[in-house]
Structure formats: C-alpha cells, structure tokens
Design a protein around this motif. Structure first.
Motif, PDB file in Angstrom:
ATOM      1  N   TYR A 506      -4.646  18.670  -8.374  1.00 43.57           N
ATOM      2  CA  TYR A 506      -4.181  17.294  -8.636  1.00 43.57           C
ATOM      3  C   TYR A 506      -5.072  16.616  -9.675  1.00 43.57           C
ATOM      4  CZ  TYR A 506      -1.204  17.538  -4.429  1.00 43.57           C
ATOM      5  OH  TYR A 506      -0.252  17.865  -3.512  1.00 43.57           O
ATOM      6  N   LYS A 507      -6.360  16.815  -9.565  1.00 38.59           N
ATOM      7  CA  LYS A 507      -7.289  16.181 -10.498  1.00 38.59           C
ATOM      8  C   LYS A 507      -7.034  16.660 -11.916  1.00 38.59           C
ATOM      9  CE  LYS A 507     -12.211  15.335 -11.307  1.00 38.59           C
ATOM     10  NZ  LYS A 507     -13.594  15.582 -10.818  1.00 38.59           N
ATOM     11  N   TYR A 508      -6.897  18.004 -12.065  1.00 36.88           N
ATOM     12  CA  TYR A 508      -6.668  18.557 -13.413  1.00 36.88           C
ATOM     13  C   TYR A 508      -5.345  18.055 -13.979  1.00 36.88           C
ATOM     14  CZ  TYR A 508      -5.702  21.783 -17.211  1.00 36.88           C
ATOM     15  OH  TYR A 508      -5.410  22.302 -18.447  1.00 36.88           O
ATOM     16  N   LEU A 509      -4.280  18.165 -13.188  1.00 41.12           N
ATOM     17  CA  LEU A 509      -2.952  17.790 -13.689  1.00 41.12           C
ATOM     18  C   LEU A 509      -2.878  16.295 -13.978  1.00 41.12           C
ATOM     19  CD1 LEU A 509      -0.834  20.063 -11.344  1.00 41.12           C
ATOM     20  CD2 LEU A 509      -1.115  20.325 -13.816  1.00 41.12           C
ATOM     21  N   GLY A 510      -3.542  15.498 -13.150  1.00 40.51           N
ATOM     22  CA  GLY A 510      -3.583  14.058 -13.411  1.00 40.51           C
ATOM     23  C   GLY A 510      -4.302  13.766 -14.710  1.00 40.51           C
ATOM     24  N   TYR A 511      -5.416  14.410 -14.919  1.00 36.89           N
ATOM     25  CA  TYR A 511      -6.191  14.166 -16.133  1.00 36.89           C
ATOM     26  C   TYR A 511      -5.436  14.660 -17.367  1.00 36.89           C
ATOM     27  CZ  TYR A 511     -10.152  13.823 -19.324  1.00 36.89           C
ATOM     28  OH  TYR A 511     -10.968  13.490 -20.385  1.00 36.89           O
ATOM     29  N   TYR A 512      -4.750  15.805 -17.230  1.00 32.62           N
ATOM     30  CA  TYR A 512      -3.964  16.314 -18.363  1.00 32.62           C
ATOM     31  C   TYR A 512      -2.913  15.281 -18.772  1.00 32.62           C
ATOM     32  CZ  TYR A 512      -0.501  18.817 -21.056  1.00 32.62           C
ATOM     33  OH  TYR A 512       0.382  19.169 -22.048  1.00 32.62           O
ATOM     34  N   ASN A 513      -2.216  14.716 -17.789  1.00 35.48           N
ATOM     35  CA  ASN A 513      -1.184  13.726 -18.098  1.00 35.48           C
ATOM     36  C   ASN A 513      -1.802  12.430 -18.631  1.00 35.48           C
ATOM     37  OD1 ASN A 513       1.716  14.592 -17.311  1.00 35.48           O
ATOM     38  ND2 ASN A 513       0.414  15.422 -15.690  1.00 35.48           N
ATOM     39  N   TYR A 514      -3.000  12.114 -18.113  1.00 34.28           N
ATOM     40  CA  TYR A 514      -3.690  10.913 -18.619  1.00 34.28           C
ATOM     41  C   TYR A 514      -3.956  11.041 -20.122  1.00 34.28           C
ATOM     42  CZ  TYR A 514      -7.463   7.561 -19.367  1.00 34.28           C
ATOM     43  OH  TYR A 514      -8.257   6.545 -19.862  1.00 34.28           O
ATOM     44  N   LEU A 515      -4.326  12.215 -20.570  1.00 32.28           N
ATOM     45  CA  LEU A 515      -4.585  12.436 -21.988  1.00 32.28           C
ATOM     46  C   LEU A 515      -3.310  12.288 -22.826  1.00 32.28           C
ATOM     47  CD1 LEU A 515      -7.073  15.467 -21.877  1.00 32.28           C
ATOM     48  CD2 LEU A 515      -7.611  13.046 -22.285  1.00 32.28           C
ATOM     49  N   GLN A 516      -2.141  12.446 -22.204  1.00 34.28           N
ATOM     50  CA  GLN A 516      -0.883  12.328 -22.945  1.00 34.28           C
ATOM     51  C   GLN A 516      -0.466  10.873 -23.157  1.00 34.28           C
ATOM     52  OE1 GLN A 516      -0.073  15.407 -24.039  1.00 34.28           O
ATOM     53  NE2 GLN A 516      -1.823  15.930 -22.696  1.00 34.28           N
ATOM     54  N   THR A 517      -1.171   9.971 -22.489  1.00 32.67           N
ATOM     55  CA  THR A 517      -0.784   8.544 -22.618  1.00 32.67           C
ATOM     56  C   THR A 517      -1.046   7.995 -24.011  1.00 32.67           C
ATOM     57  OG1 THR A 517      -2.956   7.812 -21.813  1.00 32.67           O
ATOM     58  CG2 THR A 517      -1.203   8.108 -20.160  1.00 32.67           C
ATOM     59  N   THR A 518      -1.813   8.724 -24.794  1.00 32.79           N
ATOM     60  CA  THR A 518      -2.070   8.264 -26.179  1.00 32.79           C
ATOM     61  C   THR A 518      -0.868   8.489 -27.072  1.00 32.79           C
ATOM     62  OG1 THR A 518      -3.039  10.417 -26.709  1.00 32.79           O
ATOM     63  CG2 THR A 518      -4.548   8.692 -25.975  1.00 32.79           C
ATOM     64  N   ASN A 519       0.096   9.246 -26.597  1.00 33.20           N
ATOM     65  CA  ASN A 519       1.322   9.498 -27.362  1.00 33.20           C
ATOM     66  C   ASN A 519       2.363   8.458 -26.939  1.00 33.20           C
ATOM     67  OD1 ASN A 519       3.765  10.409 -28.411  1.00 33.20           O
ATOM     68  ND2 ASN A 519       3.255  12.585 -28.065  1.00 33.20           N
ATOM     69  N   PRO A 520       2.704   7.541 -27.831  1.00 30.42           N
ATOM     70  CA  PRO A 520       3.638   6.458 -27.451  1.00 30.42           C
ATOM     71  C   PRO A 520       4.950   6.981 -26.856  1.00 30.42           C
ATOM     72  CG  PRO A 520       2.648   6.014 -29.588  1.00 30.42           C
ATOM     73  CD  PRO A 520       2.251   7.422 -29.227  1.00 30.42           C
ATOM     74  N   ALA A 521       5.431   8.092 -27.367  1.00 31.30           N
ATOM     75  CA  ALA A 521       6.705   8.619 -26.881  1.00 31.30           C
ATOM     76  C   ALA A 521       6.617   9.131 -25.451  1.00 31.30           C
ATOM     77  CB  ALA A 521       7.188   9.734 -27.813  1.00 31.30           C
ATOM     78  N   LYS A 522       5.416   9.483 -25.032  1.00 26.23           N
ATOM     79  CA  LYS A 522       5.248  10.067 -23.688  1.00 26.23           C
ATOM     80  C   LYS A 522       4.473   9.145 -22.752  1.00 26.23           C
ATOM     81  CE  LYS A 522       5.175  14.908 -25.272  1.00 26.23           C
ATOM     82  NZ  LYS A 522       4.379  16.173 -25.254  1.00 26.23           N
ATOM     83  N   LYS A 523       4.101   7.955 -23.263  1.00 22.66           N
ATOM     84  CA  LYS A 523       3.154   7.121 -22.520  1.00 22.66           C
ATOM     85  C   LYS A 523       3.618   6.784 -21.108  1.00 22.66           C
ATOM     86  CE  LYS A 523       0.625   2.770 -22.830  1.00 22.66           C
ATOM     87  NZ  LYS A 523       0.309   1.567 -23.660  1.00 22.66           N
ATOM     88  N   ASN A 524       4.804   6.222 -20.987  1.00 22.46           N
ATOM     89  CA  ASN A 524       5.260   5.786 -19.659  1.00 22.46           C
ATOM     90  C   ASN A 524       5.419   6.969 -18.700  1.00 22.46           C
ATOM     91  OD1 ASN A 524       5.309   3.122 -20.470  1.00 22.46           O
ATOM     92  ND2 ASN A 524       7.458   3.206 -21.150  1.00 22.46           N
ATOM     93  N   GLU A 525       5.995   8.027 -19.219  1.00 21.64           N
ATOM     94  CA  GLU A 525       6.162   9.238 -18.387  1.00 21.64           C
ATOM     95  C   GLU A 525       4.812   9.796 -17.973  1.00 21.64           C
ATOM     96  OE1 GLU A 525       7.884  13.812 -18.821  1.00 21.64           O
ATOM     97  OE2 GLU A 525       8.407  12.306 -20.345  1.00 21.64           O
TER      98      GLU A 525
END
Length: 557
Positions: A506-525
């Motif tokens: 959970y920690k790894y997958l959460g952090y991976y998705n957190y890093l994707q928040t810098t992409n405006p197209a993927k931010k909300n997801e």
C-alpha cells in the motif's frame, strides 16, 4: 547441582570406590569366549590375585590369549604357572600340547610330543571330559594340524548337550563364512545352556548388520539372564550406540561403568553418549575429568569442543577447537563434522571470514555432503562475498540430485542475488545484473507456487531497487499481483507477517500514485488512488504519522 552430583556419583563408581557388583575373573573368561581376547587379558590380570579367582584357570586363558597373539614364550609361562597353581587343572597340559604342535618344523615329532600332553590331560576320569576333548580339538584346529574331528566326536559323545561344543562348531562355520549355519549352532548352545553368554554376543554380532533389531533383542534377552555380567552390559550399550539409540546407550553405559570389571578406556564412549543424549553438562564434566588424566585423548578433545558449542560457551568452544584441530591425529582422523562445528562456533561469534575457511575444509574432506555447500553459501553471503555465495549456492543446487531445484532453493538463491544487487548500487550495471538474476529466480518461485505471495513480493522488491525514484514504476504491477494473491485469504490482514506485506505494498502504490499528481491530466485520478492506498494502510497501521502527514498534503494539491 543435581546434574553435578549425579556425575560425581558416576565418577565415584567409575573409579572403583564403590561397587554394585562383585568383581570376578569369570568376566574375563566371558570376554575371551566371546572373541575379545584383549579385554579378557585386562580383566584376567586385574583379578588374578583376588580371593575368589581360580588361578589355574586364569593362567590357562592368559596362555590362550598369548597364543592368539603369537607370544608363545609367554603362553608357555602361563600354562606352566597354571599347573603350578593346580596340577589337576588339565587344560594347561592341553595348552602345552598345543604349543608342541605349533613349535616344531618336524610335524611328526611335534604330534608325538603333543599326544603325550593330551594323553596326560585325559588320564582317568578326564578321558570322558567333554571340555578337555574339545580343548584338544581346538589345539589341532588352531595349529592347522589334521585330526581335530576325532576329538570333536569324543567331546560330543561325552556330552551331547555341551554348549562349548556348539560354540566351537559355530566358530568354525564363521571362519568358513557360513554365517547363517553358525548362528544356528550358537542357538543350539543357548538351547542347552541359557546362560551361555558368549553365544548371545556372537549371535548378535553376526546379525547386527543384517537385522539390528533382532541382534538387540538377543542382547536384551541376555540382560535378563545375566544382568551383572560386564560383557553383557557392555555389549548392550554398544549395540544401542551402533543403532543410534543414544539415550538407551548412555543409560546402559552408566550401568556398565558401575561394574568393577568395566574398562577405563570406555569412559570416553560414555562421554560421547552423554553428548549424543543431549546431556551436555554431564558429558563436559566427565570429559574434563578424563582429560585431567589423559590430556591427549583425541576423542575427548573433540567432545569438549562439541559440548561447549551446544552449551553456548562459544569462547571456550573456540579454544577447544583450536586445541583439538591442532593435534596430531595419529591413527585418528578429523571429520567434516569437526570442521563444520568449528565453523559454526566462529559463525556464532560473527567471525564469518574465519568460519568460511573451516566450512571449506569440511567440504574438501567430504564433497558428498551437499548440505555443507548450503551453509558455506550462507556464510559467504554474511561475509558479503556475494560472488562466491551465488556460485556456491548454484553448485549446491546442481549437486543436490535428490532435492534438486526445489522451489525454496530458487527462493533462497534469489534472496542472495537480491542482497548482492543492494550491495552493488554504486554500479548500476552490476546492480541490475544481480537484481535481474534475482527476478529470474523469484519468477520460478511464482510459476511453481502460484498461491505463495513470497515470490510476487520479492519480484516487487527487486524491481523497486532497480527503480529507486519510481520513474518507471517497475514494481507497480508486481505489488498489485502480490495484493491479489494476499486477498485470496482474508485472514492475511490479521497475521503479523502478511500484514507487514500489505502495508509495504500500500505504501509503495500510494507513493507511486502520489508522484503522478504532478501530471494535470492524471491529477484527480492519482489523488484518489493515493488516498485509497494510504487509507488502507492506515487501517492496518493507524499510528503511522508519516502517512497521516502525507495525506494532509494531498488536500492542498
């Protein structure tokens, strides 16, 4: 204290200060008849001047032992002393006749001289004495002189139930390698004399390699018939020892050592048996006592090392190992186990480099023991010599033909490669080489054990090390697979070991998705996915302040 007192009592008995049984020269005769002349000689000499000893008989058997050892001068002296002690004990005349048969190049003349002794021995009522006629038969047989059959017939005619007659027949058959028939004769001896101790002993010796259970049963029968016989007690203890029944062997040896006709040379055996019986304190105390009298005792030096290791006295064990393995072994040999034990002693003290050298020696001595390779590989790894650790484990897998290529072997080799990759992070090329090899090993684990989460987990970890900044998300699909496998058993979230795996994933997958928040197209997801994983993590680890703070930052994005 109880153990110490018990051993003190044992040593007290072994020293002969107190006896539970009466010492007797007949124990020496029993050893001789059972085919153990060296032990017989010790007992016969030890008891020669005892009040209850028939000196004429003792001298006769000492003469027989000397004859076996080809010390014919000594044999003649013993037979002579026997006649001086009792001129009517005619067996010593038979002994002199046997010497005559053996000592002359002129066989015809030798036989005439011998016949005079035999005729003298068989005077009067002795003519029909089964034992004397049998002794003469043995004299002819043992000197290779034709004619023993005639006296065998006379012995049998004199007493058709004479157990010694059947014993000798059995011995002759043993010399002819007709072991089954020989045992039949020994059974005959027991049938006519249930107290014929040597028959039980010789029977058990023949059968031990064929059917140890039957051999032991025969000796257990003997124990009920002759519970105070030194040889009966010793043979019972030895049989248990040879059959790896160490607890029973130790108990039997303790009883035997209380017999005044025990042998001091058997004390090392008792110390060894106490070790195998996991009575390490008692074994060590006895071993130290033996060394105080015999400091160069090879077996006991070994046992001191073993005992100290098992007791966790690692510094003492190391010193004992240095002293033992530094000895000149003489006719003894160092074993692979000796060097393995020394290696274990060093490993316990985290002296892995020194331990490696001992394990290598052990494998040199016995390269059929593939288990040594496994231990050696582990020690190379602990010493951070990953190249040798990997090579050695692969050698182990290739050599272990019985259990070759087990799932666990791929799993353990994969972990070694993973450790090597982590240690090689200064070289991306080398790191990736080891981690990809680790992944290959864990992939085999996955393929062979689809429901075991560990293969998936370690593939995830290897991928995560190759992608430390999560730029490629190499471990993402692997951690997702790990969770899928774990979710097949709802109880996994309650078990400590698997709960930790959930938290890691959970920690790894959460952090991976957190890093994707810098992409405006993927931010909300990405924010939603991050919250989902980290909240699941908090359900299992509600006090994780790191994640609580991280979740707060999501609200400001």
């Amino acid at each position: 204290m109880k153990s110490s007192l018990k051993l003190f009592f044992l040593l007290f008995l072994a020293a002969g200060s107190f006896t539970a049984f009466a010492a007797s020269y007949t124990d020496g005769i029993e050893y001789f008849k059972a085919g153990q002349p060296d032990r017989a000689k010790i007992l016969l000499e030890r008891t020669l001047n005892d009040a209850g000893t028939n000196k004429a008989e003792s001298y006769y058997y000492l003469g027989e032992i000397a004859f076996i050892n080809k010390d014919y001068t000594a044999a003649a002296e013993y037979y002579k002393k026997g006649l001086e002690a009792d001129p009517l004990f005619a067996y010593n005349l038979v002994g002199q006749g046997k010497l005559a048969l053996n000592g002359s190049a002129d066989k015809e003349q030798a036989e005439k001289v011998a016949e005079k002794y035999f005729k003298e021995a068989l005077k009067g009522k002795n003519k029909k004495d089964a034992g004397l006629n049998l002794a003469i038969a043995k004299a002819y047989y043992e000197t290779g002189t034709p004619g023993y059959e005639e006296y065998m017939k006379k012995s049998y005619k004199a007493d058709k139930k004479f157990p010694d007659y059947f014993m000798f027949e059995g011995d002759v058959l043993v010399n002819q390698q007709q072991y089954g028939d020989a045992c039949g004769r020994y059974e005959n001896a027991i049938y006519f004399d249930p107290n014929c101790i040597e028959a039980y002993v010789k029977y058990s010796h023949i059968y031990f390699d064929i059917n140890p259970t039957l051999a032991i049963q025969k000796l257990e029968e003997l124990q009920t018939i002759a519970p105070n016989s030194a040889i009966a007690q010793r043979e019972m203890a030895e049989a248990y020892y040879k059959n790896s029944q160490y607890t029973k062997a130790a108990e039997a040896y303790e009883k035997y050592m209380q017999n005044p006709n025990h042998f001091q040379t058997d004390r090392p055996r008792l110390a060894t048996l106490l070790f195998y019986g996991k009575r390490f304190d008692e074994s060590l105390e006895l071993a130290k006592d033996i060394l105080s009298l015999d400091p160069q005792n090879f077996v006991i030096r070994r046992i001191v090392m073993y005992d100290n290791y098992e007791l966790g006295n690692f510094e003492a064990a190391e010193q004992a190992a240095i002293e033992f393995l530094g000895m000149n072994p003489g006719d003894n040999v160092f074993t692979a186990r000796d060097y393995m034990t020394y290696g274990d002693i060093l490993s316990k003290q985290k002296k892995y480099g020194e331990a490696v050298a001992q394990y290598e020696k052990a494998y040199e001595l016995d390269n059929t023991r593939t288990d040594i390779l496994k231990v050696l590989s582990d020690t190379y790894e602990r010493n951070k010599d990953y190249v040798k650790a990997i090579d050695t484990y692969e050698k182990y897998m290739n050599a272990d033909t019985v259990n070759n290529q087990r799932v666990m072997d791929y799993y353990l080799l994969g972990q070694i490669c993973y450790s090597a990759g982590q240690a090689a992070q200064d070289s991306v090329e080398l790191m990736n080489m080891y981690l990809l090899k680790a992944d290959t090993m864990f992939q085999v684990v996955v393929e062979r054990s689809l429901t075991d989460y560990r293969g998936y987990l370690w593939r995830s970890r290897a991928a995560a090390v190759r992608d430390p900044e999560l730029k490629e998300g190499l471990a993402k699909p692997l951690y997702e697979e790990t969770l899928t496998v774990l979710d097949q058993d709802p109880s996994n979230k309650e078990k400590a070991a698997t709960k930790r795996v959930y938290i890691e994933a959970y920690k790894y997958l959460g952090y991976y998705n957190y890093l994707q928040t810098t992409n405006p197209a993927k931010k909300n997801e990405a924010i939603a996915a991050t919250k989902d994983y980290w909240n699941k993590m908090l359900e299992l680890d509600p006090g994780n302040t790191e994640i609580l703070e991280a979740l707060k930052t999501l609200d400001s994005l």
